[in-house]
Design a protein around this motif. Structure first.
Motif, mmCIF file in Angstrom:
data_model
loop_
_atom_site.group_PDB
_atom_site.id
_atom_site.type_symbol
_atom_site.label_atom_id
_atom_site.label_comp_id
_atom_site.label_asym_id
_atom_site.label_seq_id
_atom_site.Cartn_x
_atom_site.Cartn_y
_atom_site.Cartn_z
ATOM 1 N N ALA A 42 0.827 -1.206 0.000
ATOM 2 C CA ALA A 42 0.000 0.000 0.000
ATOM 3 C C ALA A 42 0.865 1.261 0.000
ATOM 4 O O ALA A 42 0.531 2.255 -0.613
ATOM 5 C CB ALA A 42 -0.919 0.000 1.216
ATOM 6 N N THR A 43 1.974 1.231 0.681
ATOM 7 C CA THR A 43 2.805 2.427 0.782
ATOM 8 C C THR A 43 4.265 2.034 0.666
ATOM 9 O O THR A 43 4.640 0.886 0.914
ATOM 10 C CB THR A 43 2.634 3.093 2.165
ATOM 11 N N ARG A 44 5.121 3.009 0.301
ATOM 12 C CA ARG A 44 6.548 2.721 0.196
ATOM 13 C C ARG A 44 7.105 2.344 1.558
ATOM 14 O O ARG A 44 7.875 1.398 1.701
ATOM 15 C CB ARG A 44 7.273 3.963 -0.333
ATOM 16 N N ILE A 45 6.683 3.080 2.557
ATOM 17 C CA ILE A 45 7.203 2.821 3.886
ATOM 18 C C ILE A 45 6.737 1.431 4.364
ATOM 19 O O ILE A 45 7.445 0.743 5.081
ATOM 20 C CB ILE A 45 6.818 3.965 4.858
ATOM 21 N N GLY A 46 5.571 1.020 3.881
ATOM 22 C CA GLY A 46 5.097 -0.321 4.227
ATOM 23 C C GLY A 46 6.053 -1.393 3.739
ATOM 24 O O GLY A 46 6.394 -2.325 4.466
ATOM 25 N N PHE A 47 6.535 -1.242 2.506
ATOM 26 C CA PHE A 47 7.494 -2.232 1.980
ATOM 27 C C PHE A 47 8.797 -2.199 2.764
ATOM 28 O O PHE A 47 9.326 -3.234 3.167
ATOM 29 C CB PHE A 47 7.771 -1.984 0.488
ATOM 30 N N ILE A 48 9.310 -0.985 2.982
ATOM 31 C CA ILE A 48 10.594 -0.887 3.686
ATOM 32 C C ILE A 48 10.482 -1.469 5.092
ATOM 33 O O ILE A 48 11.339 -2.224 5.542
ATOM 34 C CB ILE A 48 11.075 0.576 3.754
ATOM 35 N N LEU A 49 9.399 -1.127 5.763
ATOM 36 C CA LEU A 49 9.259 -1.642 7.131
ATOM 37 C C LEU A 49 9.071 -3.151 7.143
ATOM 38 O O LEU A 49 9.595 -3.828 8.020
ATOM 39 C CB LEU A 49 8.109 -0.948 7.851
ATOM 40 N N ALA A 50 8.336 -3.655 6.173
ATOM 41 C CA ALA A 50 8.155 -5.105 6.157
ATOM 42 C C ALA A 50 9.467 -5.799 5.831
ATOM 43 O O ALA A 50 9.824 -6.803 6.457
ATOM 44 C CB ALA A 50 7.075 -5.496 5.154
ATOM 45 N N ALA A 51 10.224 -5.261 4.860
ATOM 46 C CA ALA A 51 11.506 -5.876 4.518
ATOM 47 C C ALA A 51 12.485 -5.722 5.684
ATOM 48 O O ALA A 51 13.226 -6.646 6.018
ATOM 49 C CB ALA A 51 12.075 -5.253 3.246
ATOM 50 N N ALA A 52 12.467 -4.559 6.316
ATOM 51 C CA ALA A 52 13.339 -4.372 7.477
ATOM 52 C C ALA A 52 12.871 -5.256 8.629
ATOM 53 O O ALA A 52 13.686 -5.812 9.367
ATOM 54 C CB ALA A 52 13.357 -2.908 7.901
ATOM 55 N N GLY A 53 11.569 -5.405 8.756
ATOM 56 C CA GLY A 53 11.035 -6.282 9.798
ATOM 57 C C GLY A 53 11.465 -7.719 9.577
ATOM 58 O O GLY A 53 11.695 -8.467 10.518
ATOM 59 N N SER A 54 11.602 -8.096 8.300
ATOM 60 C CA SER A 54 12.112 -9.426 7.991
ATOM 61 C C SER A 54 13.578 -9.530 8.358
ATOM 62 O O SER A 54 14.025 -10.496 8.977
ATOM 63 C CB SER A 54 11.952 -9.704 6.492
ATOM 64 N N ALA A 55 14.322 -8.504 7.979
ATOM 65 C CA ALA A 55 15.765 -8.549 8.225
ATOM 66 C C ALA A 55 16.068 -8.529 9.724
ATOM 67 O O ALA A 55 16.905 -9.276 10.218
ATOM 68 C CB ALA A 55 16.442 -7.364 7.528
ATOM 69 N N VAL A 56 15.371 -7.673 10.446
ATOM 70 C CA VAL A 56 15.614 -7.552 11.881
ATOM 71 C C VAL A 56 14.844 -8.638 12.612
ATOM 72 O O VAL A 56 13.623 -8.639 12.613
ATOM 73 C CB VAL A 56 15.151 -6.179 12.396
ATOM 74 N N GLY A 57 15.581 -9.566 13.186
ATOM 75 C CA GLY A 57 14.875 -10.656 13.866
ATOM 76 C C GLY A 57 15.791 -11.319 14.867
ATOM 77 O O GLY A 57 16.723 -10.697 15.380
ATOM 78 N N LEU A 58 15.509 -12.589 15.125
ATOM 79 C CA LEU A 58 16.361 -13.338 16.043
ATOM 80 C C LEU A 58 17.797 -13.356 15.553
ATOM 81 O O LEU A 58 18.724 -13.505 16.337
ATOM 82 C CB LEU A 58 15.828 -14.772 16.174
ATOM 83 N N GLY A 59 17.979 -13.203 14.234
ATOM 84 C CA GLY A 59 19.332 -13.162 13.684
ATOM 85 C C GLY A 59 20.158 -12.051 14.296
ATOM 86 O O GLY A 59 21.328 -12.237 14.630
ATOM 87 N N ASN A 60 19.574 -10.887 14.452
ATOM 88 C CA ASN A 60 20.315 -9.752 14.994
ATOM 89 C C ASN A 60 20.541 -9.890 16.492
ATOM 90 O O ASN A 60 21.588 -9.526 17.003
ATOM 91 C CB ASN A 60 19.541 -8.438 14.785
ATOM 92 N N ILE A 61 19.534 -10.355 17.189
ATOM 93 C CA ILE A 61 19.547 -10.223 18.643
ATOM 94 C C ILE A 61 19.934 -11.537 19.327
ATOM 95 O O ILE A 61 20.632 -11.538 20.324
ATOM 96 C CB ILE A 61 18.172 -9.699 19.117
ATOM 97 N N TRP A 62 19.535 -12.657 18.753
ATOM 98 C CA TRP A 62 19.902 -13.961 19.324
ATOM 99 C C TRP A 62 21.178 -14.497 18.675
ATOM 100 O O TRP A 62 22.148 -14.830 19.336
ATOM 101 C CB TRP A 62 18.742 -14.957 19.112
ATOM 102 N N ARG A 63 21.204 -14.524 17.338
ATOM 103 C CA ARG A 63 22.276 -15.234 16.650
ATOM 104 C C ARG A 63 23.551 -14.397 16.540
ATOM 105 O O ARG A 63 24.652 -14.901 16.752
ATOM 106 C CB ARG A 63 21.769 -15.648 15.261
ATOM 107 N N PHE A 64 23.403 -13.127 16.189
ATOM 108 C CA PHE A 64 24.608 -12.296 16.003
ATOM 109 C C PHE A 64 25.484 -12.230 17.256
ATOM 110 O O PHE A 64 26.691 -12.490 17.180
ATOM 111 C CB PHE A 64 24.229 -10.890 15.510
#
Ligand code: PFF
Length: 442
Positions: A8-30
């Motif tokens: 629906a919006t550009r920010i929607g895509f960025i946030l969803a893609a960033a929401g995908s990128a930011v996950g347990l990988g950053n906080i648990w695994r890294f």
């Protein structure tokens, strides 16, 4: 099905893609990989890989997704190269394996949230982690996490993903900044920062070889690369968007959050006198729960932290599940709801071994991340660099003013740098994995 939803919006895509990128990988695994692999040296190699390999491959996935409007396997047919479907399939298989155990770790997080608000983590943080991580409770919470994800994905792309991401990503950032600020006031902060941020440059070249598989696997994992996620998400973006700019925002945000997670985790560890490399997959759970317990107001703080981790895990999980669901709905003309529910059931079963024994969790994780993601990235880069270069450059130029310079650098990187680095990484990863299997199962 030709009518495909778009963001629906550009920010929607960025946030969803960033929401995908930011996950347990950053906080648990890294943080636990950084701890296991020597701290600052790992950080340097990882950052080089994010910039030199991660960014070009993210653009590859964006280009394939937007150009084809398809899931990662169907995409290659649409692009007129059905023989390359295997490259997409490797990513989809990785997504499948990763999600089966990601949900188990998501279940641990739910258990920690519950424990934080209902009386804490017991006297022994390590014993608490071990009882959380494996057994019938681990299986039950794995089921709960999976059911939540399936429910939200079943609602569809706009209603489910976009709304969720719009709220969740900013929440994660705010909470992490607060916790990092709190960490800076702790006794162990100085030692933690020098371990984490001051590399020994004299040994870094030698270290790089042993660090490469873990650092490359993490670079892919954290950016959600090599699992078809970014291809799938980009298949929903319009041609007026500037892919380069969107990629930049996502990479900076994801990397900043991982770095921030390190700034949270290491001061807590050092203050408790816990070795950063101890504890493997349990590291952040054991160390932080132990820390939260002893700090004033710690359990409330712990509750907030684990809730935030759950939020980050959910937005990532939506994205990986979306890969599986969009593949099936594109290919077989079935509806979203039964597909989401059916796949959740299958993935739940596949994840069960990792909820029974942490060795299986390592086995799934290392195989999917250090081998399949790298293989998928290697194949995708060769495809774009050598087979589909002209069209790819045109696609990257859409939605922005371009003199072709960036495209030229991108192509050269994809033709030479990325394949060489990833081929070396793959060879090292396979060697390490065989060693791991012999050690663990023979
Ligand atoms: N980039 C995600 C993360 O760092 O957590 C990677 C990911 C892994 C997404 C597993 C989704 C998933 F199910």
């Amino acid at each position: 099905m030709d009518e495909r939803a778009t963001w629906a919006t550009r920010i929607g895509f960025i946030l969803a893609a960033a929401g995908s990128a930011v996950g347990l990988g950053n906080i648990w695994r890294f943080p636990f990989l950084t701890g296991e692999s020597g701290g600052a040296a790992f950080l340097v190699v990882y950052l080089l890989l994010v910039v030199g390999v991660g960014v070009p491959v993210l653009l590859v996935e964006f280009v394939i997704g937007r150009r084809s409007n398809r899931n990662p396997i169907g995409a290659f047919e649409r692009l007129g190269h059905p023989g390359w479907k295997a490259a997409g399939a490797v990513g989809a298989i990785a997504a499948f394996i990763i999600f089966s155990y990601y949900s188990v770790v998501g279940g641990w997080v739910i258990q920690y949230v519950v424990a934080s608000f209902t009386g804490g983590y017991g006297a022994d943080a390590e014993a608490f982690f071990l009882s959380t991580a494996s057994g019938t409770n681990a299986i039950a919470y794995h089921g709960l996490f999976m059911a939540t994800v399936a429910g939200i994905v079943a609602l569809g792309i706009r209603n489910g993903l976009e709304k969720a991401a719009t709220v969740m990503v900013p929440t994660v950032v705010v909470l992490l900044v607060g916790l990092a600020g709190y960490g800076a006031t702790l006794d162990g902060a100085g030692a933690a920062y020098s371990y984490y941020l001051a590399p020994d440059l004299s040994t870094i070249v030698g270290d790089a070889v042993s660090i490469l598989p873990a650092a490359a696997g993490q670079a892919f994992y954290t950016l959600s690369l090599g699992m078809g996620i970014m291809i799938t998400y980009a298949s929903y973006i319009g041609e007026d968007r500037n892919l380069l700019q969107d990629a930049g925002v996502i990479v900076v945000l994801d990397t900043a959050i991982a770095l921030l997670a390190g700034l949270v985790v290491f001061p807590f560890l050092f203050t408790q006198g816990i070795e950063p490399g101890e504890g493997g997959a349990g590291s952040i759970f054991i160390s932080l729960a132990g820390a939260f317990q002893q700090l004033p107001g710690g359990e409330l703080l712990g509750g907030v932290f684990f809730l935030m981790l759950l939020v980050a895990a959910l937005t990532s999980a939506f994205s990986i599940f979306e890969v599986v669901v969009s593949y099936i709905t594109d290919t077989f003309d079935v509806n979203r709801v039964p597909t989401a529910l059916g796949m959740a059931a299958v993935l739940f079963v596949v994840g069960i071994p990792t909820a029974l024994d942490l060795t299986y969790l390592d086995a799934y994780d290392l195989f999917a991340n250090n081998i399949l993601l790298i293989l998928s990235g290697l194949l995708l880069s060769i495809f774009i660099g050598w087979v589909y270069a002209g069209e790819a450059v045109e696609e990257l130029g859409k939605g922005r003013a371009s003199d072709g310079r960036i495209e030229a650098i991108w192509l050269t990187t994809l033709r030479y740098v990325v394949p060489i680095v990833l081929a070396i990484t793959l060879a090292l990863s396979v060697r390490d994995y065989i060693g791991f299997l012999q050690e663990s199962f023979l």
